[in-house]
Design an enzyme around this catalytic site. Structure first.
Site, PDB file in Angstrom:
ATOM      1  N   HIS A 164       0.978  -1.217  -0.028  1.00 27.22           N
ATOM      2  CA  HIS A 164       0.023   0.073   0.066  1.00 27.22           C
ATOM      3  C   HIS A 164       0.820   1.293   0.083  1.00 27.22           C
ATOM      4  O   HIS A 164       0.478   2.340  -0.357  1.00 27.22           O
ATOM      5  CB  HIS A 164      -0.934   0.139   1.192  1.00 27.22           C
ATOM      6  CG  HIS A 164      -2.213   0.754   0.991  1.00 27.22           C
ATOM      7  ND1 HIS A 164      -2.257   2.008   0.127  1.00 27.22           N
ATOM      8  CD2 HIS A 164      -3.470   0.664   1.353  1.00 27.22           C
ATOM      9  CE1 HIS A 164      -3.525   2.152   0.169  1.00 27.22           C
ATOM     10  NE2 HIS A 164      -4.201   1.741   0.779  1.00 27.22           N
ATOM     11  N   ASP A 408     -11.211  -8.095 -18.358  1.00 26.81           N
ATOM     12  CA  ASP A 408     -11.482  -9.373 -19.059  1.00 26.81           C
ATOM     13  C   ASP A 408     -10.298  -9.883 -19.947  1.00 26.81           C
ATOM     14  O   ASP A 408      -9.513  -8.831 -20.812  1.00 26.81           O
ATOM     15  CB  ASP A 408     -12.656  -9.106 -20.102  1.00 26.81           C
ATOM     16  CG  ASP A 408     -13.001 -10.243 -20.923  1.00 26.81           C
ATOM     17  OD1 ASP A 408     -12.264 -11.284 -20.925  1.00 26.81           O
ATOM     18  OD2 ASP A 408     -13.757 -10.156 -21.846  1.00 26.81           O
TER      19      ASP A 408
END
Length: 466
Positions: A164, A408
């Site tokens: 992070h 995708d």
């Protein structure tokens, strides 16, 4: 999880088209990055339905994923590098050195793909093996770790673990979209998916980055670099341990109709003479989930104080703004430090409305000019008291704007996208996977609390009460 077998651990290097592209690549940390320096890694899962045999996957699908990953990493060199602190650097940096690679584990699972990719509650520990840890040493930490898990004849899962202090959720999503795009297309990466690294407008000359780092290392107020040689510098904060069998994970869906119903409910309880509320899907979802959480945990013997807040994207809010494809952290926590349990439980006013007002106020505050450094310092000063008075903070992981269900790789949209690292009490949020305009919100709770939460969630929508 019944069992998981590691088939291989590979190392994927960025595709480098020419010798001159093999130079070191360095990016400095900003205060946005350093704020997250010690936070545990963020872990996400992307489930894809693909009824292929193990042999077909390993010999056809996997090589394509690795090749497109290599093509993607040439644009995202920091991901192959590491967070470190060289002796000649005044502060920690992200450094890519030629030869650096990304670790990618390939595993096979015999657990139930449909259960792990569904909304219904299941033991939280079942999905933890689907992500790999970051490598951490006294001299640095890796930035990303990937794991691809095969569920033969059912599908596969991509587990993503990110540091992070190097990138936020928006940057991680941009990387995943870029990887998916190059898995399907041979053309150059789209401009909106090409990371922007210039952070000159974010570098703070006052040394606030080092002040933040010293705060995390237990030297509040200091701006020195003495913490450089601390052997625990790159270790993450550890979340309180809860027995694995006690925690359950579930996803709850709010349709557009549900959100409209909540909006009407809050509006009907809000006096017209008062300032108009910001009742976006995010505000209403967060308020509703928080309301259910408070009531589902009201029998908790600890009766801990509960605060609300969320990480807000500042890319367009900075002056000057940074591009939407900025790579790194550009989020900061916006929080309310009132005890929401005391503020809501047992009061005569509608609890959902009371919480929606608090969240709405925080969102509206984002449009005001603010001293971000002062806000961060105020939050840090309050955080030290959280541990002493048994407080908890229910934040938000993810965003309705990321568009994670559009990722995708060539075998269809994800069946499920989830955030694993929400066992600290955060709510995960994403757009509905069916593209209907609804919201998916995930939670991890103890079993008896999850049962009560699910009942409250359903009844509140069915009967318009909680």
């Amino acid at each position: 999880m019944a069992s998981l077998k590691i088939l291989e651990v590979s190392h994927v290097a960025p595709f480098l088209a020419s010798p001159e592209s093999t130079a070191h690549f360095t990016i400095p940390l900003t205060s946005f990055d350093t704020f997250w320096f010690k936070f545990p890694p963020v872990q996400r899962l992307f489930f894809y339905s693909l009824p292929e045999t193990k042999h077909t996957f390993l010999n056809s699908v996997l090589p394509k994923l690795k090749h497109s990953l290599s093509l993607t990493l040439q644009h995202f060199l920091p991901l192959a590098g590491k967070l470190t602190w060289p002796q000649d650097s005044p502060k920690p940096i992200v450094l890519y050195t030629p030869g650096d690679v990304v670790s990618i584990s390939v595993a096979e699972a015999d657990s139930d793909f449909d259960i792990l990719s569904a909304n219904q509650p299941f033991q939280a520990s079942a999905v933890r093996p689907l992500v790999s840890p970051l490598h951490v040493s006294e001299t640095g930490a890796s930035v990303i770790a990937l794991q691809i898990t095969i569920f033969p004849n059912k599908g596969f899962c991509i587990g993503v673990t990110t540091h992070h202090a190097v990138l936020d959720g928006k940057s991680t999503t941009m990387f995943m979209k870029s990887w998916a795009y190059l898995s399907k297309e041979n053309s150059p990466l789209l401009p909106e998916l090409t990371p922007f690294y210039d952070r000159s407008s974010l570098i703070d000359p006052s040394g606030f980055e080092m002040k933040l780092l010293n705060y995390w290392m237990g030297n509040p107020g200091s701006t020195s670099s003495d913490c450089r040689n601390n052997p625990k510098l790159f270790e993450f904060f550890q979340s309180p341990e809860v027995p694995s069998s006690d925690l359950y994970r579930a996803t709850f869906e709010l349709t557009r109709s549900d959100i409209d119903k909540l909006r009407r409910r809050v509006s009907s309880n809000w006096h017209r003479s008062k300032p108009k509320l910001h009742l976006s899907s995010f505000v209403l979802t967060y308020a509703y989930m928080f309301d259910c959480f408070l009531k589902a945990t009201d029998d908790d013997n600890s009766k801990s104080k509960v605060f609300l807040g969320f990480a807000a994207d500042y890319r367009s809010r900075l002056r000057p703004p940074v591009p939407e494809n900025y790579f790194g952290n550009c989020v900061a926590i916006k929080a309310n430090y009132e005890d929401m349990r005391e503020h809501v439980i047992g009061k005569e006013e509608d609890s959902l409305t009371a919480l929606a007002v608090k969240v709405s106020d925080l969102v509206k505050d984002l449009s005001k000019e603010m001293d971000l450094q002062s806000e961060i310092e105020d939050m840090l000063s309050r955080m030290s008291s959280f541990k002493s008075d048994n407080s908890c903070y229910v934040g938000v992981a993810g965003s309705l704007r990321f568009g994670v269900y559009s990722i995708d790789f060539g075998w269809g949209r994800p069946k499920k996208v989830g955030v694993i690292s929400i066992e600290n009490g955060s709510i995960s949020m994403a757009e509905s996977g069916d593209g209907s305009g609804g919201v998916e919100a995930g939670f991890v709770l103890k079993k008896h609390q999850m049962d009560r939460f699910a009942s409250l969630f359903l009844n509140g929508l069915t009967h318009n009460i909680i």
